[in-house]
Design a protein around this motif. Structure first.
Motif, PDB file in Angstrom:
ATOM      1  N   GLU A 353       0.955  -1.075   0.216  1.00  0.00           N
ATOM      2  CA  GLU A 353       0.142   0.173  -0.001  1.00  0.00           C
ATOM      3  C   GLU A 353       0.294   1.124  -0.030  1.00  0.00           C
ATOM      4  O   GLU A 353       0.392   2.294  -0.431  1.00  0.00           O
ATOM      5  N   LEU A 356       0.897   2.367  -3.383  1.00  0.00           N
ATOM      6  CA  LEU A 356       0.082   2.926  -4.611  1.00  0.00           C
ATOM      7  C   LEU A 356      -0.478   3.916  -4.658  1.00  0.00           C
ATOM      8  O   LEU A 356      -0.078   4.823  -3.945  1.00  0.00           O
ATOM      9  N   ILE A 384      -6.295  -5.904  -0.500  1.00  0.00           N
ATOM     10  CA  ILE A 384      -5.404  -4.196  -0.850  1.00  0.00           C
ATOM     11  C   ILE A 384      -6.304  -3.785  -2.142  1.00  0.00           C
ATOM     12  O   ILE A 384      -6.594  -2.841  -2.264  1.00  0.00           O
ATOM     13  N   ASN A 388      -8.318  -0.341  -2.737  1.00  0.00           N
ATOM     14  CA  ASN A 388      -7.951   0.887  -3.153  1.00  0.00           C
ATOM     15  C   ASN A 388      -8.194   0.865  -4.520  1.00  0.00           C
ATOM     16  O   ASN A 388      -7.895   1.615  -5.315  1.00  0.00           O
TER      17      ASN A 388
END
Length: 607
Positions: A353, A356, A384, A388
């Motif tokens: 993350e 990202l 995840i 997202n």
């Protein structure tokens, strides 16, 4: 302009020159996708450009049918390079991508016949490039006056009979050439010219023909620019939009019987039946709702990534060391930008993350990675990616749907090389993308159509036939893999064994994985090149020394030397891959004793 006629009949060389090409034994018959590499020195000489093979892995080594077809066109039109693709759109678009991809900003100018049905694909296909395109009708008084020197532009002449137009615009075309603007000519038939068109840098034309009422599609790029055409050949290897040997063979038959190739507008409905049967079976296995077939597994991967990537979203996050050609494709510049791929190891998903952002196009991994056989946490990746809103793309080739269904764990798009376990007989090249929601259907189908990525019907029928016993074969693949791991771990010549089952030896296997397949990698106790040579060169039958996996017969290859020969030491250190790694793709033989005896003979050479 030189228009002196040549004989219309194309002539094709019978075979590759035996002095220039090293003959290799095929595995899988006339249309085999791989071939034996009997000695380690053969591989080293090939990697160093000192040897060519008559046969090899089908995307990397041009088989005799493809070689003859390309050489026939090259000789007939007196040009140095001819490169065949799976369709006319894929040939044209791969060339334009090559010419554009060094630059972030570029424009395409098109001279075309907008009412000609032969070019009905053009506007739709060119939109996939996401570049500014300006169209000019052929009868415009001075269509070339707006081309500006110093700007990154390409001129495309897409006319059914371009010769007359080019003759009438010779001076303007010379000025375009002087401005260093590439000129690409596209015609629906190679009969548009007697010789390679003067003032053109590249000529793209159709190879489509017909057999038993079924169209067989293909396209070819002709040109003399060595650097660019060699790059285009490498791009075809990486992206996988290669013309199949079956299609090349049919085209050769047609050319031997006629002066030109027809361009069929209709497909026999029986071809659609076979395709739908294959897709129905694959969707059932993967519990997907939709699917699309491709000319190769790399064609499927490169198409998905290319569709998801945009100028404002160039970034791909990769989990684990993936298949070598996936890695090579991602390392290529994207619209003039390098380093658009972020690599995380399978044990670094907790850091995902942090990487990202609004430039991330997708997360890409394999259920079981190749060649280190690591297993990323699909459940965590699914959470995840959904949190997202970033697409999760999973290559499920090494696990197969029997062992894993990534769509159940949050994957958006699942890819398979159908050449591997699903087919098993080493006689089919192809790929598939499978998905569940309508969200992807329109975009995936449109991109597939824009690039002309439908595989040949004869490839589809071969896969359909070989899918019949896939479930039974996969059970043996799984059990044979476990037996081979046990054999290798106990052998004194083996230092380390890599297999999915060993990742979870001390804890429970993940819920998403029901088996680990039969691909195993291992290192030898000495770990040097000479020991690898002793082992590999002395391996007897029934072991087959060849690249690929998922073969019904057991195959072995020095994977790192084949896949990463030219990589620096830092690559091996960063990705934790031994330089002299061996990959064993255990088959589904009912009796493995002869395989183990052959392995034992090779391994004992280094003790």
């Amino acid at each position: 302009m030189n228009t002196s006629p040549l004989p219309r009949d194309l002539e094709f060389p019978e075979d590759q020159d035996p002095e220039a090409f090293h003959s290799t034994s095929v595995i899988g018959g006339e249309f085999s996708i791989t071939a034996e590499l009997p000695k380690l020195e053969d591989i080293i000489e090939w990697q160093e450009g000192r040897r060519k093979f008559t046969r090899g892995y089908y995307r990397l080594v041009e088989g005799p049918q493809l070689f003859r077809l390309q050489q026939g066109f090259s000789r007939h039109f007196s040009i140095r390079h001819a490169i065949a693709f799976s369709s006319l759109p894929s040939a044209l678009l791969e060339l334009l991508e090559l010419l554009f991809n060094r630059y972030e900003e570029s424009r395409l100018k098109v001279i075309w016949e907008h009412l000609d049905p032969d070019f009905s694909f053009l506007v739709n296909s060119l939109q996939s490039l996401r570049r500014p395109v300006t169209y000019f009708p052929e009868n415009l008084e001075d269509p070339l006056k707006n081309l500006e020197s110093g700007k990154q532009q390409v001129l495309l002449i897409a006319l059914k009979n371009p010769l007359h137009w080019m003759q009438n615009h010779q001076e303007q075309l010379k000025a375009v050439t002087a401005a260093k603007i590439p000129i690409v000519v596209c015609s629906p038939s190679f009969t548009a010219f007697e010789v390679f068109p003067e003032n053109a840098d590249y000529w793209v034309t159709s190879l489509s023909c017909e057999k038993d009422g079924i169209s067989v599609d293909g396209g070819i790029v002709l040109g003399n620019k060595d650097r660019q055409m060699n790059e285009l050949r490498e791009i075809r290897k990486k992206r996988g939009n290669v013309l199949s040997l079956r299609s090349a063979s049919i085209m050769l038959e047609n050319l031997d019987q006629a002066e030109n190739l027809p361009s069929p507008k209709k497909r026999n409905t029986n071809s659609g039946d076979s395709k739908q049967q294959v897709l129905n079976q694959l969707c059932r296995l993967e519990e997907a709702e939709f699917g699309l077939l491709y000319p190769s597994g790399m064609s499927a991967i490169s198409s998905v990534v290319s569709l998801l990537r945009r100028p404002e979203k160039p970034k791909v996050i990769v989990i684990g060391l993936l298949y070598t050609d996936t890695y090579g494709f991602l390392e290529s510049p994207f619209r003039g930008k390098k380093d658009t791929t972020c690599y995380l190891k399978t044990d670094e998903i907790d850091q995902l993350e942090q990487h990202l952002d609004d430039q991330t196009a997708c997360i890409l991994t394999e259920t079981i990675t190749n060649p280190l056989l690591e297993i990323p946490d699909l459940e965590q990746l699914g959470r995840i990616s959904q949190k997202n809103h970033i697409p999760l793309v999973i290559d499920n080739t090494l696990a197969t749907p029997v062992n894993c269904k990534p769509l159940d764990w949050g994957a958006d798009l699942v890819i398979h090389s159908t050449s591997k376990y699903l087919n098993g007989n080493n006689n089919h090249g192809g790929g598939v993308v499978l998905f569940r929601t309508d969200k992807w259907k329109w975009a995936m189908e449109r991109y597939h159509q824009q690039w002309g990525l439908e595989p040949g019907i004869h490839e589809i029928r071969t896969l359909l036939q070989n899918l019949e016993d896939f479930g039974e074969r996969m059970e043996r693949f799984n059990s044979n893999g476990v037996k081979a791991v046990d054999f290798l771990q106990k052998h004194p010549a083996v230092e380390k064994v890599f297999h999915g089952s060993l990742t979870y030896q001390e804890r429970a296997s993940p819920e998403w994985l029901m088996g680990y397949g039969s691909v195993i990698s291992f290192t030898l106790i000495s770990g040097n090149l000479e020991s690898l040579r002793l082992f590999y060169d002395q391996l007897p039958a029934p072991l087959l020394k060849a690249p690929t996996l998922g073969s019904n017969q057991t195959l072995v290859c020095p994977y790192a030397l084949l896949a990463h020969y030219h990589e620096p030491p830092s690559f091996f250190e960063h990705h934790r891959i031994p330089r002299h790694l061996v990959r064993l793709a255990v088959g589904c033989e009912e009796d493995l004793d002869p395989v183990f005896a052959a392995l034992d003979q090779g391994l004992n050479q280094i003790l």
